[in-house]
Scaffold this motif. Structure first.
Motif, PDB file in Angstrom:
ATOM      1  N   ALA A   1       0.617  -1.327  -0.090  1.00 18.25           N
ATOM      2  CA  ALA A   1      -0.099   0.067   0.145  1.00 18.25           C
ATOM      3  C   ALA A   1       0.765   1.382   0.023  1.00 18.25           C
ATOM      4  O   ALA A   1       2.092   1.319   0.375  1.00 18.25           O
ATOM      5  N   THR A   2       0.164   2.208  -0.406  1.00 21.76           N
ATOM      6  CA  THR A   2       1.036   3.559  -0.327  1.00 21.76           C
ATOM      7  C   THR A   2       1.049   4.004   1.070  1.00 21.76           C
ATOM      8  O   THR A   2       0.331   3.576   1.874  1.00 21.76           O
ATOM      9  N   THR A   3       1.906   4.914   1.115  1.00 20.83           N
ATOM     10  CA  THR A   3       2.113   5.343   2.623  1.00 20.83           C
ATOM     11  C   THR A   3       1.215   6.418   3.307  1.00 20.83           C
ATOM     12  O   THR A   3       0.564   6.927   2.471  1.00 20.83           O
ATOM     13  N   THR A   4       1.216   6.508   4.683  1.00 21.25           N
ATOM     14  CA  THR A   4       0.267   7.677   5.116  1.00 21.25           C
ATOM     15  C   THR A   4       0.644   9.075   4.705  1.00 21.25           C
ATOM     16  O   THR A   4      -0.223   9.754   4.454  1.00 21.25           O
ATOM     17  N   THR A   5       1.908   9.072   4.521  1.00 23.83           N
ATOM     18  CA  THR A   5       2.490  10.493   4.280  1.00 23.83           C
ATOM     19  C   THR A   5       1.859  10.926   2.823  1.00 23.83           C
ATOM     20  O   THR A   5       1.472  11.960   2.804  1.00 23.83           O
ATOM     21  N   ILE A   6       1.717   9.881   1.859  1.00 18.63           N
ATOM     22  CA  ILE A   6       1.372   9.934   0.470  1.00 18.63           C
ATOM     23  C   ILE A   6      -0.300  10.324   0.665  1.00 18.63           C
ATOM     24  O   ILE A   6      -0.953  11.094   0.005  1.00 18.63           O
ATOM     25  N   HIS A   7      -0.993   9.585   1.432  1.00 14.71           N
ATOM     26  CA  HIS A   7      -2.403   9.752   1.720  1.00 14.71           C
ATOM     27  C   HIS A   7      -2.685  11.357   2.250  1.00 14.71           C
ATOM     28  O   HIS A   7      -3.800  11.841   1.785  1.00 14.71           O
ATOM     29  N   LYS A   8      -1.600  11.528   3.234  1.00 18.45           N
ATOM     30  CA  LYS A   8      -1.821  13.195   3.671  1.00 18.45           C
ATOM     31  C   LYS A   8      -1.912  14.164   2.671  1.00 18.45           C
ATOM     32  O   LYS A   8      -2.615  15.304   2.474  1.00 18.45           O
ATOM     33  N   ALA A   9      -0.675  13.814   1.675  1.00 14.68           N
ATOM     34  CA  ALA A   9      -0.407  14.822   0.703  1.00 14.68           C
ATOM     35  C   ALA A   9      -1.723  14.845  -0.259  1.00 14.68           C
ATOM     36  O   ALA A   9      -1.790  16.052  -1.035  1.00 14.68           O
ATOM     37  N   PHE A  10      -2.393  13.616  -0.580  1.00 13.56           N
ATOM     38  CA  PHE A  10      -3.419  13.660  -1.524  1.00 13.56           C
ATOM     39  C   PHE A  10      -4.329  14.446  -1.080  1.00 13.56           C
ATOM     40  O   PHE A  10      -5.014  15.380  -1.735  1.00 13.56           O
ATOM     41  N   LEU A  11      -4.917  14.484   0.393  1.00  8.74           N
ATOM     42  CA  LEU A  11      -5.919  15.187   1.014  1.00  8.74           C
ATOM     43  C   LEU A  11      -5.531  16.756   0.967  1.00  8.74           C
ATOM     44  O   LEU A  11      -6.396  17.577   0.623  1.00  8.74           O
ATOM     45  N   LYS A  12      -4.347  17.005   1.080  1.00  6.07           N
ATOM     46  CA  LYS A  12      -3.837  18.418   1.063  1.00  6.07           C
ATOM     47  C   LYS A  12      -3.906  18.757  -0.423  1.00  6.07           C
ATOM     48  O   LYS A  12      -4.381  20.082  -0.512  1.00  6.07           O
ATOM     49  N   GLY A  13      -3.858  18.066  -1.277  1.00  7.08           N
ATOM     50  CA  GLY A  13      -3.753  18.219  -2.565  1.00  7.08           C
ATOM     51  C   GLY A  13      -5.335  18.766  -3.283  1.00  7.08           C
ATOM     52  O   GLY A  13      -5.700  19.823  -4.077  1.00  7.08           O
ATOM     53  N   VAL A  14      -6.185  17.835  -2.742  1.00 10.96           N
ATOM     54  CA  VAL A  14      -7.479  18.173  -2.797  1.00 10.96           C
ATOM     55  C   VAL A  14      -7.925  19.444  -2.595  1.00 10.96           C
ATOM     56  O   VAL A  14      -8.847  20.041  -2.811  1.00 10.96           O
ATOM     57  N   ARG A  15      -7.705  19.534  -1.131  1.00  9.88           N
ATOM     58  CA  ARG A  15      -8.067  20.892  -0.723  1.00  9.88           C
ATOM     59  C   ARG A  15      -7.500  22.349  -1.397  1.00  9.88           C
ATOM     60  O   ARG A  15      -7.907  23.126  -1.771  1.00  9.88           O
ATOM     61  N   ALA A  16      -6.178  22.098  -2.159  1.00 13.89           N
ATOM     62  CA  ALA A  16      -5.675  23.035  -2.847  1.00 13.89           C
ATOM     63  C   ALA A  16      -6.216  23.204  -4.144  1.00 13.89           C
ATOM     64  O   ALA A  16      -6.336  24.276  -4.777  1.00 13.89           O
ATOM     65  N   MET A  17      -7.056  22.244  -4.490  1.00 12.25           N
ATOM     66  CA  MET A  17      -7.665  22.168  -5.936  1.00 12.25           C
ATOM     67  C   MET A  17      -9.045  23.123  -5.828  1.00 12.25           C
ATOM     68  O   MET A  17      -9.384  24.073  -6.578  1.00 12.25           O
ATOM     69  N   LEU A  18      -9.492  23.237  -4.412  1.00  5.04           N
ATOM     70  CA  LEU A  18     -10.457  24.163  -4.262  1.00  5.04           C
ATOM     71  C   LEU A  18      -9.965  25.666  -4.145  1.00  5.04           C
ATOM     72  O   LEU A  18     -10.711  26.543  -4.856  1.00  5.04           O
ATOM     73  N   ARG A  19      -9.083  25.802  -3.751  1.00  2.00           N
ATOM     74  CA  ARG A  19      -8.196  27.342  -3.795  1.00  2.00           C
ATOM     75  C   ARG A  19      -7.883  27.658  -5.246  1.00  2.00           C
ATOM     76  O   ARG A  19      -8.112  28.588  -5.818  1.00  2.00           O
ATOM     77  N   GLU A  20      -7.538  26.820  -5.901  1.00  2.00           N
ATOM     78  CA  GLU A  20      -7.251  26.630  -7.459  1.00  2.00           C
ATOM     79  C   GLU A  20      -8.715  27.254  -8.013  1.00  2.00           C
ATOM     80  O   GLU A  20      -8.546  28.057  -8.910  1.00  2.00           O
ATOM     81  N   TRP A  21      -9.682  26.525  -7.637  1.00  2.00           N
ATOM     82  CA  TRP A  21     -10.902  26.921  -8.463  1.00  2.00           C
ATOM     83  C   TRP A  21     -11.170  28.439  -8.067  1.00  2.00           C
ATOM     84  O   TRP A  21     -11.715  29.167  -8.835  1.00  2.00           O
ATOM     85  N   ALA A  22     -11.078  28.774  -6.882  1.00  4.81           N
ATOM     86  CA  ALA A  22     -11.471  30.220  -6.464  1.00  4.81           C
ATOM     87  C   ALA A  22     -10.572  31.144  -6.997  1.00  4.81           C
ATOM     88  O   ALA A  22     -11.101  32.238  -6.926  1.00  4.81           O
ATOM     89  N   THR A  23      -9.478  30.654  -7.172  1.00  3.78           N
ATOM     90  CA  THR A  23      -8.248  31.489  -7.846  1.00  3.78           C
ATOM     91  C   THR A  23      -8.462  31.773  -9.349  1.00  3.78           C
ATOM     92  O   THR A  23      -8.377  32.802  -9.730  1.00  3.78           O
ATOM     93  N   ARG A  24      -8.597  30.669  -9.873  1.00  2.00           N
ATOM     94  CA  ARG A  24      -8.499  30.539 -11.589  1.00  2.00           C
ATOM     95  C   ARG A  24      -9.847  30.217 -12.105  1.00  2.00           C
ATOM     96  O   ARG A  24      -9.748  30.459 -13.383  1.00  2.00           O
ATOM     97  N   GLY A  25     -10.755  29.956 -11.476  1.00  2.00           N
ATOM     98  CA  GLY A  25     -12.010  29.754 -11.904  1.00  2.00           C
ATOM     99  C   GLY A  25     -12.175  28.309 -12.653  1.00  2.00           C
ATOM    100  O   GLY A  25     -13.120  28.119 -13.120  1.00  2.00           O
ATOM    101  N   SER A  26     -11.212  27.430 -12.411  1.00  5.52           N
ATOM    102  CA  SER A  26     -11.131  26.169 -12.827  1.00  5.52           C
ATOM    103  C   SER A  26     -10.346  25.282 -12.098  1.00  5.52           C
ATOM    104  O   SER A  26      -9.358  25.946 -11.153  1.00  5.52           O
ATOM    105  N   ASN A  27     -10.528  23.931 -12.008  1.00  5.18           N
ATOM    106  CA  ASN A  27      -9.545  23.093 -11.264  1.00  5.18           C
ATOM    107  C   ASN A  27      -9.588  21.756 -12.159  1.00  5.18           C
ATOM    108  O   ASN A  27     -10.027  21.572 -13.072  1.00  5.18           O
TER     109      ASN A  27
END
Length: 386
Positions: free
Chosen positions: A106-132
């Motif tokens: 399985a992938t590591t816990t660190t990678i799972h954490k980074a995945f969630l952090k990336g999903v949250r960044a997608m929200l800000r990307e949408w609010a900044t650029r109008g798309s994600n």
């Protein structure tokens, strides 16, 4: 591209050193996503109604093309589409829900954490650029539906929150979530409008859930967890609406003339692709996000399934129908399985893969390609971390 035989689809527990329902010290210590404070609620209260295994079966109209992959499936072609054919996304097998299969590790816990952090960044990307990666820039040409307007303003406020305003922003998110889930989608004979309505409410609820699940407030996290089954249910209804819409496209000669492979409207074809692709990507990010969250929370999860998506870099970012058609005619689109399509991409082709797809594959890949997915995803999402 190579073909690969897929193992028997199944729900897979992801191995974890933890056996209890309490989070590890490593999880509590993660500063970028404050998941501390679990002890504020008992284990029984935290797990009530949350497991994927307790969810109702998908709500699928009997006339749709949706199917679950089974143990009797023969070898599957993990890569669909070919250069010069912009109608690849009308293939019915694109909508088959595939489930994960056992990996060597399985992938590591660190990678799972980074995945969630990336999903949250997608929200800000949408609010900044109008798309994600799952909300296309041209998805709502008439303007954002009201529920997404609420999500957009809440994300913007959350990204700019201060210690003095954080509680206020979370209260706004709670109020708008409550309003959203109290509403229903009225019946409509317009299949496109019906799909847009389903898609918008899933994207809006996902935004509110990501904000509240990954925030450090125990109360708002618990409230968000109670809505996880709703988000899964809405996501499945959205997929069913997308399948009905595409089934109508396949017999609509105004969109596609299969006898001559000519198109009466390039823009109509592009709009059909970006709408159905948005539905597929939204379905995938919902399932992956909630699955990863559950793994970090209780130490294991089940694969809720994934569908195919377009992996070729550039097609999602194409600003117009002519540019999109130009790319379709010059490159294979790489319509691949979100669950195991990474096995169809060589290490040398990683740079040609869409960054959203790279991010999805960070949590299901092993071997020498994993670092490539991580680096591509990080380069896209790191500027939008919040």
């Amino acid at each position: 591209m190579k073909k690969r035989q897929v193992g028997h689809p199944q729900a897979i527990p992801i191995e974890s050193p933890r056996t209890s329902g309490q989070p590890s010290q490593e999880l509590n210590a993660w500063p970028s996503l404050d998941l501390a404070g679990w002890s504020g609620l008992g284990t029984a209260e935290l797990t009530k109604g949350f497991s994927l295994s307790n969810l109702p079966p998908p709500l699928v109209p009997p006339q749709t093309l949706l199917a679950q992959s089974t143990n009797t499936d023969a070898e599957k072609q993990l890569l669909l589409g070919k250069k010069g054919d912009p109608s690849w996304f009308l293939e019915p097998q694109i909508w088959i829900i595939e489930h994960g299969y056992h990996r060597e590790r399985a992938t590591t816990t660190t990678i799972h954490k980074a995945f969630l952090k990336g999903v949250r960044a997608m929200l800000r990307e949408w609010a900044t650029r109008g798309s994600n990666g799952y909300i296309h820039a041209s998805l709502y040409p008439a303007g954002l539906p009201r529920c997404l307007q609420d999500a957009f303003s809440t994300i913007s406020a959350y990204a700019l929150r201060t210690p003095d305003t954080e509680d206020l922003v979370l209260m706004i998110a709670e109020d708008r979530t409550t309003e959203l889930v109290s509403q229903s989608i009225p019946p409509s004979d317009d299949l496109r409008s019906n799909l847009v309505a389903h898609l918008a409410r899933v994207q809006a609820l996902l935004a509110f859930e990501v904000i509240r699940l990954l925030d450090g407030c125990v109360r708002h996290r618990a409230l968000a967890e109670s809505l996880v089954p709703v988000l899964y249910d809405w996501s499945r209804q959205m997929l069913s609406a997308a399948i009905e819409y595409q089934a109508a496209l396949c017999i609509d000669k105004g969109i596609l003339d299969k006898s001559t492979t000519t198109y009466s409207s390039d823009t109509a074809l592009w709009n059909a692709w970006l709408l159905t692709e948005s539905a597929r990507r939204t379905f995938i990010v919902v399932g992956f996000t909630l699955g990863v969250y559950e793994f970090l929370r209780i130490g294991w999860t089940e694969c809720s399934g994934g569908v195919m998506l377009t992996a070729r870099k550039g097609l999602w970012e194409a600003p117009s129908a002519p540019r999109w058609l130009e790319l379709c005619r010059s490159h294979d689109p790489w319509m691949v399985s979100s669950i195991c399509g990474q096995d169809s991409i060589s290490k040398e082709q990683i740079g040609d893969v869409d960054e959203f797809v790279c991010h999805i594959w960070t949590i299901i890949s092993v071997g020498d390609k994993l670092q490539g997915w991580i680096e591509r995803s990080k380069s896209r999402l790191e500027p939008f971390a919040m």
